[in-house]
Design a protein around this motif. Structure first.
Motif, mmCIF file in Angstrom:
data_model
loop_
_atom_site.group_PDB
_atom_site.id
_atom_site.type_symbol
_atom_site.label_atom_id
_atom_site.label_comp_id
_atom_site.label_asym_id
_atom_site.label_seq_id
_atom_site.Cartn_x
_atom_site.Cartn_y
_atom_site.Cartn_z
ATOM 1 N N GLU A 20 0.871 -1.171 0.000
ATOM 2 C CA GLU A 20 0.000 0.000 0.000
ATOM 3 C C GLU A 20 0.915 1.231 0.000
ATOM 4 N N PHE A 21 1.259 1.693 -1.192
ATOM 5 C CA PHE A 21 2.295 2.705 -1.347
ATOM 6 C C PHE A 21 1.891 4.042 -0.740
ATOM 7 N N THR A 22 0.636 4.365 -0.814
ATOM 8 C CA THR A 22 0.069 5.533 -0.155
ATOM 9 C C THR A 22 -1.411 5.281 0.063
ATOM 10 N N LEU A 23 -1.977 5.917 1.066
ATOM 11 C CA LEU A 23 -3.414 5.813 1.298
ATOM 12 C C LEU A 23 -4.167 6.938 0.580
ATOM 13 N N LYS A 24 -3.429 7.890 0.030
ATOM 14 C CA LYS A 24 -4.058 8.998 -0.691
ATOM 15 C C LYS A 24 -4.669 8.483 -1.989
ATOM 16 N N CYS A 25 -5.874 8.965 -2.319
ATOM 17 C CA CYS A 25 -6.554 8.465 -3.509
ATOM 18 C C CYS A 25 -7.430 9.561 -4.114
ATOM 19 N N ASN A 26 -7.565 9.503 -5.434
ATOM 20 C CA ASN A 26 -8.403 10.457 -6.153
ATOM 21 C C ASN A 26 -9.747 9.865 -6.563
ATOM 22 N N SER A 27 -10.078 8.702 -6.010
ATOM 23 C CA SER A 27 -11.429 8.156 -6.158
ATOM 24 C C SER A 27 -11.970 7.837 -4.771
ATOM 25 N N ASN A 28 -13.225 7.422 -4.715
ATOM 26 C CA ASN A 28 -13.872 7.204 -3.421
ATOM 27 C C ASN A 28 -14.720 5.937 -3.507
ATOM 28 N N CYS A 29 -14.053 4.812 -3.697
ATOM 29 C CA CYS A 29 -14.735 3.556 -3.995
ATOM 30 C C CYS A 29 -15.550 3.045 -2.811
ATOM 31 N N ASP A 128 -18.992 4.241 -12.436
ATOM 32 C CA ASP A 128 -18.808 5.583 -11.857
ATOM 33 C C ASP A 128 -19.371 5.650 -10.442
ATOM 34 N N TYR A 129 -20.517 5.008 -10.224
ATOM 35 C CA TYR A 129 -21.129 5.006 -8.897
ATOM 36 C C TYR A 129 -20.248 4.283 -7.882
ATOM 37 N N ILE A 130 -19.754 3.116 -8.279
ATOM 38 C CA ILE A 130 -18.903 2.336 -7.372
ATOM 39 C C ILE A 130 -17.609 3.076 -7.066
ATOM 40 N N ARG A 131 -16.998 3.698 -8.074
ATOM 41 C CA ARG A 131 -15.717 4.380 -7.893
ATOM 42 C C ARG A 131 -15.855 5.776 -7.314
ATOM 43 N N GLY A 132 -17.065 6.332 -7.311
ATOM 44 C CA GLY A 132 -17.280 7.648 -6.720
ATOM 45 C C GLY A 132 -16.739 8.795 -7.542
ATOM 46 N N VAL A 133 -16.567 8.567 -8.858
ATOM 47 C CA VAL A 133 -16.012 9.603 -9.740
ATOM 48 C C VAL A 133 -16.799 9.608 -11.048
ATOM 49 N N ARG A 134 -17.378 10.741 -11.392
ATOM 50 C CA ARG A 134 -18.085 10.852 -12.655
ATOM 51 C C ARG A 134 -17.084 10.774 -13.813
ATOM 52 N N GLY A 135 -17.390 9.963 -14.790
ATOM 53 C CA GLY A 135 -16.512 9.811 -15.945
ATOM 54 C C GLY A 135 -15.400 8.782 -15.766
ATOM 55 N N ALA A 136 -15.394 8.080 -14.624
ATOM 56 C CA ALA A 136 -14.324 7.108 -14.346
ATOM 57 C C ALA A 136 -14.338 5.957 -15.349
#
Length: 378
Positions: A20-29, A128-136
Motif C-alpha cells: 500500500e504505497f500511499t493511502l491517498k486516492c483520487n477516487s472514493n470507492c 462511476d457510482y462504485i468508484r465515486g467519480v463521474r466519468g471514471a
C-alpha cells in the motif's frame, strides 16, 4: 510461461510483497477496504521506501505490487519503481486508471511487468457510482486502450458486489479477444464497504459458475480469466478457478502485506491486530523470520468445534481458504466455500456431475440456471 498466463498469476507464483504505497486516492470507492482518501500522516518517505525495496530483495521477494490508495499520486513513485526494476524484481502497479495518460512514457521506460486496472461495471453509471467519480468508466477504458497501444501488459480486476453482480456478462463481452487478463474477486465488509452489499452465498456460487463456464467456453487467448483467492476451493463439480491448484492461504508465506507507514502483515486485507511489526523499528528479516510465521500459522489454523471446516475432510489441504475473506465475512458456520454450498444445494439429490465438468456446455448452463433460481437460502 506465456505473457497472458504471467498477467493472470499476478505474482502469486512468486514471493510477492503487496505494498500500500500511499493511502491517498483520487477516487472514493464504495468497496475500498482501506477507506482510502487522505494520506497517512506517517507514510514512509522516499529514503525509507528505497531501503525497503532493498530489504525485500534481500529477504527473497522477487515481485512487488504497488497499490494504494492510488500509487501514481505519490511524487516519488517513479523513483521507487526504478529501484524495484534495478533490483531485478517484477513490478506491477494497481491503479484506478484515472491518471495513466500522464505516466505512460515512464511506464514504457520502466518496462513494467503489468499495470492492473479496476473495472467494476459493465455500464458507465455502475462503474462511476462504485468508484465515486463521474466519468471514471470512460477514463479507465481510455487508459486500457492507451496501454495496449504502447504494448504495456495489462490486467483487469473486477470486485463483485450486489451492485454489479448482474453486469459480469457485459464486462466479459468488452474484454473478449483483447488479450487482457481478468481477475474476479468479491467485495468483503472491511474498510467502508457495508455488509448489506456483500453478495449472498448463492450469488457467490453463481459467480464461481460464471467463471467456470467461461473458462470452458473460451480459450486463454480469447479470455484469460481467473477467480481470486477469495473463491472457494475443492468443489465437487467445478474446476479450480485460480491459475494453480489451491495449497492454502499464502498470507505471510509467498505473499506479504505492507502498509504505507511500514507496518507489516501477512496480507493487507487482514485487520490491524494482525500487524507483526514495523520496518522503522524492526528489521524486515526479523519480522518475517522470527515473530511472523509461527504466530500466523497458529492463528490461521485456530478452528473450534462449531466451525464448518472442523469436520471437512478437505481441511488439511484447504486450510480454511482465504484467511482475510473468512475473517471479514465471519462465516465459519456458513462459509463462502464452493464445497459447502454444493452440499446445501444438492442436499436431497445426487450431484449432476462429480469431480469434473460435463463436456457439454449446455448441461453446464442448465445447472447454472438451476442454482440461480433456487431461493430462500444464503
Amino acid at each position: 510461461m506465456s505473457n497472458l498466463k504471467y498477467q493472470l498469476s499476478n505474482f502469486f507464483k512468486h514471493k510477492c510483497a503487496v505494498w500500500e504505497f500511499t493511502l491517498k486516492c483520487n477516487s472514493n470507492c464504495i468497496h475500498c477496504g482501506s477507506s482510502a482518501g487522505k494520506s497517512r500522516l506517517d507514510e514512509l518517505n522516499t529514503e525509507e521506501a528505497l531501503m525497503l525495496v532493498k530489504d525485500l530483495k534481500s529477504c527473497g521477494y522477487d515481485g512487488i505490487a504497488l497499490m494504494g490508495g492510488e500509487p501514481f499520486i505519490r511524487d516519488d513513485w517513479y523513483e521507487v519503481a526504478q529501484e524495484i526494476k534495478k533490483n531485478k524484481m517484477k513490478l506491477t502497479i494497481v491503479s484506478n486508471g484515472l491518471e495513466i495518460k500522464e505516466q505512460i512514457q515512464k511506464l514504457k521506460i520502466l518496462q513494467i511487468d503489468c499495470v492492473s486496472l479496476s473495472l467494476d461495471g459493465g455500464l458507465p453509471k455502475t462503474h462511476d457510482y462504485i468508484r465515486g467519480v463521474r466519468g471514471a468508466y470512460d477514463k479507465v477504458l481510455g487508459s486500457i486502450k492507451l496501454l495496449q497501444k504502447e504494448n504495456i501488459p495489462i490486467s483487469v480486476i473486477t470486485t463483485v458486489s450486489k451492485i454489479n453482480f448482474k453486469e459480469l456478462n457485459l464486462i466479459r463481452d468488452w474484454l473478449l479477444n483483447k488479450k487482457i487478463a481478468w481477475q474476479i474477486q468479491i467485495a468483503i465488509p472491511i474498510g467502508r464497504f457495508p455488509r448489506d452489499l456483500v453478495i449472498s452465498r448463492k450469488q457467490f456460487y453463481g459467480v464461481a459458475m460464471f467463471i467456470a463456464l467461461n473458462l470452458k467456453k473460451y480459450s486463454i487467448k480469447e479470455l484469460p480469466l481467473m477467480g481470486a483467492h477469495c473463491f472457494g476451493h475443492f468443489s465437487m463439480i467445478l474446476p479450480e478457478l485460480g491459475l494453480e491448484p489451491w495449497i492454502g492461504c499464502q498470507a505471510g508465506r509467498s505473499v506479504l502485506g505492507i502498509q504505507s507507514n511500514g507496518n507489516i502483515k501477512g496480507c493487507l486485507i487482514l485487520t490491524d491486530d494482525s500487524i507483526e511489526g514495523n520496518v522503522r523499528t524492526t528489521n524486515l528479516s526479523d519480522i518475517i523470520n522470527s515473530s511472523f510465521n509461527p504466530k500466523f500459522c497458529q492463528y490461521s489454523h485456530k478452528i473450534n468445534l462449531q466451525d464448518y471446516c472442523y469436520t471437512c475432510k478437505m481441511f488439511k489441504k484447504c486450510k480454511g481458504g482465504c484467511l482475510g475473506t473468512r475473517l471479514a465475512l465471519n462465516s465459519s458456520n456458513k462459509p463462502y466455500c464452493l464445497r459447502a454450498i454444493e452440499k446445501k444445494l444438492f442436499k436431497n439429490e445426487s450431484l449432476p456431475f462429480r469431480w469434473k465438468i460435463d463436456s457439454k456446455i449446455s448441461k453446464y448452463k442448465n445447472l447454472y440456471q438451476r442454482v440461480l433460481l433456487k431461493e430462500n437460502w444464503r
